[in-house]
Scaffold this motif. Structure first.
Motif, PDB file in Angstrom:
ATOM      1  N   LEU A 226       0.854  -1.178   0.000  1.00 59.27           N
ATOM      2  CA  LEU A 226       0.000   0.000   0.000  1.00 59.27           C
ATOM      3  C   LEU A 226       0.907   1.251   0.000  1.00 59.27           C
ATOM      4  CD1 LEU A 226      -2.978   0.887   0.149  1.00 59.27           C
ATOM      5  CD2 LEU A 226      -2.674   1.073   2.630  1.00 59.27           C
ATOM      6  N   VAL A 227       0.625   2.171  -0.938  1.00 58.22           N
ATOM      7  CA  VAL A 227       1.385   3.433  -1.042  1.00 58.22           C
ATOM      8  C   VAL A 227       0.471   4.580  -0.640  1.00 58.22           C
ATOM      9  CG1 VAL A 227       2.702   4.997  -2.532  1.00 58.22           C
ATOM     10  CG2 VAL A 227       2.830   2.519  -2.878  1.00 58.22           C
ATOM     11  N   ASN A 228       0.861   5.264   0.428  1.00 55.69           N
ATOM     12  CA  ASN A 228       0.110   6.427   0.901  1.00 55.69           C
ATOM     13  C   ASN A 228       0.960   7.671   0.603  1.00 55.69           C
ATOM     14  OD1 ASN A 228      -1.843   7.961   2.104  1.00 55.69           O
ATOM     15  ND2 ASN A 228      -1.154   7.576   4.196  1.00 55.69           N
ATOM     16  N   ALA A 229       0.403   8.671  -0.119  1.00 48.68           N
ATOM     17  CA  ALA A 229       1.246   9.773  -0.613  1.00 48.68           C
ATOM     18  C   ALA A 229       0.534  11.118  -0.509  1.00 48.68           C
ATOM     19  CB  ALA A 229       1.650   9.513  -2.060  1.00 48.68           C
ATOM     20  N   TYR A 230       1.359  12.123  -0.273  1.00 48.03           N
ATOM     21  CA  TYR A 230       0.953  13.533  -0.378  1.00 48.03           C
ATOM     22  C   TYR A 230       1.633  14.115  -1.613  1.00 48.03           C
ATOM     23  CZ  TYR A 230      -0.752  13.494   4.455  1.00 48.03           C
ATOM     24  OH  TYR A 230      -1.433  13.220   5.616  1.00 48.03           O
ATOM     25  N   ALA A 231       0.931  14.896  -2.375  1.00 54.48           N
ATOM     26  CA  ALA A 231       1.491  15.485  -3.596  1.00 54.48           C
ATOM     27  C   ALA A 231       2.476  16.603  -3.239  1.00 54.48           C
ATOM     28  CB  ALA A 231       0.383  16.025  -4.479  1.00 54.48           C
ATOM     29  N   ILE A 232       3.587  16.634  -3.939  1.00 54.72           N
ATOM     30  CA  ILE A 232       4.545  17.746  -3.853  1.00 54.72           C
ATOM     31  C   ILE A 232       4.267  18.643  -5.051  1.00 54.72           C
ATOM     32  CG2 ILE A 232       6.978  18.404  -3.802  1.00 54.72           C
ATOM     33  CD1 ILE A 232       7.630  15.697  -2.642  1.00 54.72           C
ATOM     34  N   ASP A 233       3.376  19.604  -4.861  1.00 53.82           N
ATOM     35  CA  ASP A 233       2.921  20.426  -5.975  1.00 53.82           C
ATOM     36  C   ASP A 233       2.997  21.905  -5.594  1.00 53.82           C
ATOM     37  OD1 ASP A 233       0.981  20.528  -4.086  1.00 53.82           O
ATOM     38  OD2 ASP A 233      -0.574  19.577  -5.293  1.00 53.82           O
ATOM     39  N   ASP A 234       2.386  22.766  -6.399  1.00 53.29           N
ATOM     40  CA  ASP A 234       2.417  24.209  -6.148  1.00 53.29           C
ATOM     41  C   ASP A 234       1.758  24.559  -4.822  1.00 53.29           C
ATOM     42  OD1 ASP A 234       3.661  24.389  -8.562  1.00 53.29           O
ATOM     43  OD2 ASP A 234       1.923  25.182  -9.660  1.00 53.29           O
TER      44      ASP A 234
END
Length: 924
Positions: A226-234
């Motif tokens: 399972l991959v839990n992720a937060y976006a590294i975006d603007d």
């Protein structure tokens, strides 16, 4: 010449002498005020520039350090924030991967629904169909509960089964994250790793992600990940930017995200980012110049299992950060410029104020150099300038006093010479003489028709007096005046040298007269000539006949201005020194068939050899005038035989002439052949020892005491000895007149107050030198005060002086030694004396110079001596009111009966005289 001519020039009315032109004032090439201002201004500029420069540099350094610290803090804050973010991702992922219900659900979904019955001989059942729709729904629910941006389900090989950011598919995409992401690879390869966290690049985006296994059964068999992720975006960049106040840029090989306050850098412009991607290490803050803007940048690696997959770049505008400091810098520059301008103005005013007294003193010095002694500096300052001004005032007073005395001397000398000339020429018998004849031809006279005849005659008379004085200084004699020509005679073997020296001095004196452009030409010839008086109708004149006078006149006529033509025979007879300093020329005369050879010598260009022979000054040749009284009844019974001129005395002294005779012996003018100097010889009879041992001892003591005093206002004594039964001393030979002679010739037998003070001051200086040696003069009177041609006063005759501290001496108790009219009361009474006795005698002397009579005019000697003890003299101001109260108080204090009421010594009296002179000048 009338008696009034002895008064100072300032006391006379209108004079017929030509008015002297005021000399041009020399201007400094580089004025002191500009030098002082320049140095001060330069120092101010340097100090202000250093202060402003250091402040600006320090401000920039602080600002840059602040920005670097802020940028470094932003990177540090980002690391902490990312660590917390990965922690928030890891925990839900691990909990969900170990949730039995979720694990069973995922396991069933991945396994699919198999057929219920399988017929015999039937074909194999198809593989289970993964329920991607259910999985996607389940993942989306969990993502929302986790509040994460992305949830990915991987199979046991690390391939993508389902993602919440993509629509549900009918079959898994089998995107292989095992190969693409080190995070997935690490957790798949190592069963002991419970989870991994880091940056996960997915396509063109970056994520902070946590990867946790999904375990089933008692043995926790991994059925997926399972991959839990937060976006590294603007948006994430903006959140970081708000917390760090810096522009944030997230960079990878395939993606770029930035905050709204981050500049639009390209990868090529962000120097150092590629180093972060290659090394996986952060870079220190550095300055970037992009177009016209400056930035400070630092970078942190975005890692996945130790491998750099991107970089977080933090940027701050250096120009924006330095804007407040730039305002400070501009303010400093503006304030510094204003301060410099104000400092320049103030430094100029200060420099002007400081140098103004110096400029005034310089102008005063030039005026004094030109002979103007009426100027006086301001003396009310308490600093060094005030000290210098007071010293200047004293110097000017001394010069003025000397000028007054020199003028008195010249007038006295002119009167004496006039009387001597009249007496000598009244009936001069014819005689044949041999010597050097000098004719000076005055050049540069204005045309007869121009100007006032009286002024022209006065100017010529002035120059003639000047020439007469210089001829007399060189032991010459003026014989006649022919219009503007002067004929003089110099006798002796060195007559030529004396003649040239006199001519040179006359030429130099004429050059210093600013109101005249006159010069002289000189003719010199040596030979025999005849002189004698000629009578015509009761009028007498002097005839000067012979080839030498005629030739000297012809040579003077032909000589150029400022040159002396010397007959060549005369120059050869004088020696090589004259020839070496001259050039041979020829003069063509009509009555001679051959040109006449002459030696031409410039009067201002003498060679060193001639100068050494002739001498650079004229002060060593003058004669000494003594009180010339014939031996009277008081003279000793045994007088030493008078030595004739030309005799040699003591194998050393060549006797030139007799200067005077007195009860103690004879005074001669002589030449010291050992030193080639003119001296005065004072003799004492040889049998005086038998007759008066006290006189001889007093004579010896005179020389012993006098030799201790070396001061310009004391007549110098050189040597003491005995030769041919004659005791003698040699002393300085000074041409001058005694104060008694001057007062005898003065109107009313008194002098002007200013002249009196000048004489008293110089006497006090000489007395001060004696008192400092412990010597008391004991016989101060006008006959012992000599005034020379330079206006200097010489105190002489210490014959009855004695050491003040001596316990025993020649003066016995009750014995009166001195001159009655000038004795102090204690001296009259035969008491022990100290310097205050000389102060009393100075009071008597000043009283006589001011009033014209002595303070005590009694009919007998006894009455005079008694008056010194008992009577109070009439204050001089009552006899002569123009004296003034200040001078009167000084004289009265000197004449106090009790020694304690007088000045302590000559130095104390001189102090008050100096103050009086300075104060009077300042008031004027």
């Amino acid at each position: 010449m009338t008696p009034q001519s002895l008064e100072p020039r300032s006391s006379l009315g209108v004079t017929t002498e030509p008015k002297l032109k005021r000399p041009a004032v020399e201007q400094a090439r580089f004025p002191l005020v500009w030098k002082l201002f320049g140095v001060t201004a330069l120092l101010i500029v340097i100090v202000v520039a250093i202060a402003v420069g250091v402040t600006i540099q320090r401000a920039n350094s602080i600002a840059l350090g602040t920005v670097n610290t802020s940028i470094s803090g932003a990177a540090r804050l980002f690391r902490e924030f990312e660590h917390q973010r990965l922690g928030r991702l890891s925990l839900p992922a691990k909990l969900l991967g170990n949730d039995p219900n979720f694990v069973a659900y995922i396991q069933r979904a991945l396994a699919g629904e198999p057929p219920a019955v399988m017929a015999a001989g039937a074909a194999p059942a198809p593989e289970p169909v993964v329920d991607l729709a259910s999985i996607s729904d389940q993942l989306e629910q969990r993502r929302q509960s986790f509040e994460s941006d992305l949830l990915i389900l991987l199979d046991d090989q690390g391939r993508v089964v389902a993602r919440t950011d993509q629509p549900a598919l009918t079959a898994p995409s089998h995107e292989d994250l095992y190969e693409e992401s080190p995070l997935v690879k690490k957790v798949v390869d190592d069963a002991s790793v419970e989870s991994t966290a880091g940056v996960l690049p997915l396509g063109s985006r970056l994520y902070d992600a946590a990867v946790a296994p999904i375990g089933a059964g008692a043995n926790n068999v991994r059925v997926g990940y399972l991959v839990n992720a937060y976006a590294i975006d603007d948006a994430f960049a903006n959140r970081i930017s708000e917390g760090t106040n810096a522009g944030v840029i997230f960079v990878s090989k395939t993606s770029l995200a930035r905050s709204t306050n981050a500049p639009s850098f390209t990868m090529q412009q962000m120097t150092g980012v590629d180093r972060v991607l290659k090394t996986g290490k952060p870079v220190a803050p550095s300055t970037l110049q992009i177009e016209r803007n400056r930035y400070v940048m630092t970078g942190e690696p975005l890692t996945a299992s130790g491998s750099a997959v991107g970089a977080a770049v933090f940027v701050r505008s250096l120009d924006s950060e330095l804007a407040p400091f730039k305002e400070i810098e501009n303010a400093l520059l503006l304030a510094g410029g204003a301060a410099l301008l104000l400092a320049f103005v103030l430094s100029w005013l200060i420099a002007k104020r400081m140098t103004r007294p110096i400029e005034q003193l310089a102008g005063i010095a030039q005026a004094v150099t030109a002979g103007d002694y009426s100027v006086q500096p301001a003396m009310d300052r308490a600093d060094e300038i005030g000290i210098l001004s007071r010293s200047f005032a004293k110097m000017i007073s001394a010069l003025r006093d000397k000028a007054d005395l020199e003028e008195l001397y010249q007038e006295m000398a002119a009167r004496s010479q006039e009387r001597e000339a009249i007496s000598a020429r009244a009936n001069e018998p014819p005689k044949l003489e041999e010597g050097t004849v000098v004719v000076t031809d005055l050049r540069g006279l204005p045309p007869v028709g121009d100007g006032d005849p009286a002024l022209l005659v006065a100017a010529v008379g002035r120059v003639m007096k000047l020439q007469q004085a210089e001829v007399a200084r060189q032991d010459g004699e003026v014989r006649e005046i022919e219009g503007h020509r002067l004929v003089s005679i110099f006798r002796g073997e060195r007559g030529v040298l004396h003649a040239i020296r006199a001519a040179r001095a006359i030429n130099e004196e004429l050059a210093t007269l600013n109101d005249m452009s006159m010069s002289i030409s000189v003719g010199v010839a040596t030979g025999q000539f005849v002189t004698g008086s000629v009578q015509i109708d009761g009028e007498g004149g002097l005839a000067l006949l012979g080839n030498a006078p005629m030739l000297a006149g012809v040579l003077a006529w032909h000589a150029p201005n400022g040159h002396a033509y010397i007959s060549y025979e005369t120059a050869q007879a004088a020696g090589g020194e004259i020839l070496s300093g001259s050039t041979r020329e020829q003069v063509q005369l009509k009555w001679l068939p051959q040109p006449l050879p002459v030696a031409s010598m410039p009067l201002l260009g003498l060679t060193t050899g001639v100068m050494r022979s002739i001498g650079a000054t004229t002060s060593s040749i003058p004669t000494l005038r003594m009180d010339g009284t014939e031996a009277g009844p008081s003279a000793p019974a045994f007088m030493v035989a008078e030595m004739a001129p030309g005799a040699m005395f003591a194998n050393r002294y060549h006797i030139d002439q007799v200067l005077g005779r007195g009860g103690m012996g004879i005074v001669y003018k002589a030449t010291d052949t050992h030193l080639d100097e003119t001296v005065a010889i004072k003799t004492l009879p040889g049998d005086v020892m038998a007759r008066s041992p006290e006189e001889l001892e007093r004579f010896k003591r005179e020389i012993r005491l006098a030799r201790k005093i070396t001061h310009r206002n004391v007549l110098r004594t050189y040597d003491y000895g005995e030769a041919d039964g004659v005791y003698f001393i040699s002393m300085e030979c000074v041409r001058g007149y005694t104060l008694a002679e001057l007062m005898e010739e003065a109107p009313g037998h008194r002098l002007a107050p200013r002249v009196t003070l000048g004489i008293a001051r110089q006497i006090c200086r000489g007395l001060q030198a004696a008192h400092e040696q412990g010597i008391i003069h004991r016989d101060i009177k006008p006959q012992n005060v000599l005034i020379d041609h330079k206006g200097e006063v010489k105190l002489m005759d210490f014959g009855i002086a004695r050491m003040a501290e001596a316990k025993e001496g020649m003066t016995q108790a009750g014995l009166i030694v001195g001159t009655p009219h000038y004795m102090s009361p204690e001296q009259v009474q035969g008491k022990q004396l100290d310097p205050r006795s000389d102060v009393y005698s100075m009071g008597v002397l000043m009283y006589e110079m001011l009033v014209g009579q002595k303070p005590f005019a009694a009919p007998s000697l006894t009455a005079v001596l008694t008056a010194h003890i008992t009577e109070i003299p009439k204050p001089p101001v009552e006899v002569r009111p123009e004296i003034g109260r200040e001078i009167n108080s000084i004289v009265v204090r000197c004449l106090a009966k009790a020694p304690k009421d007088r000045y302590a010594d000559a130095a104390a009296l001189l102090h008050d005289l100096d103050q009086l002179q300075v104060g009077a000048a300042a008031a004027a």
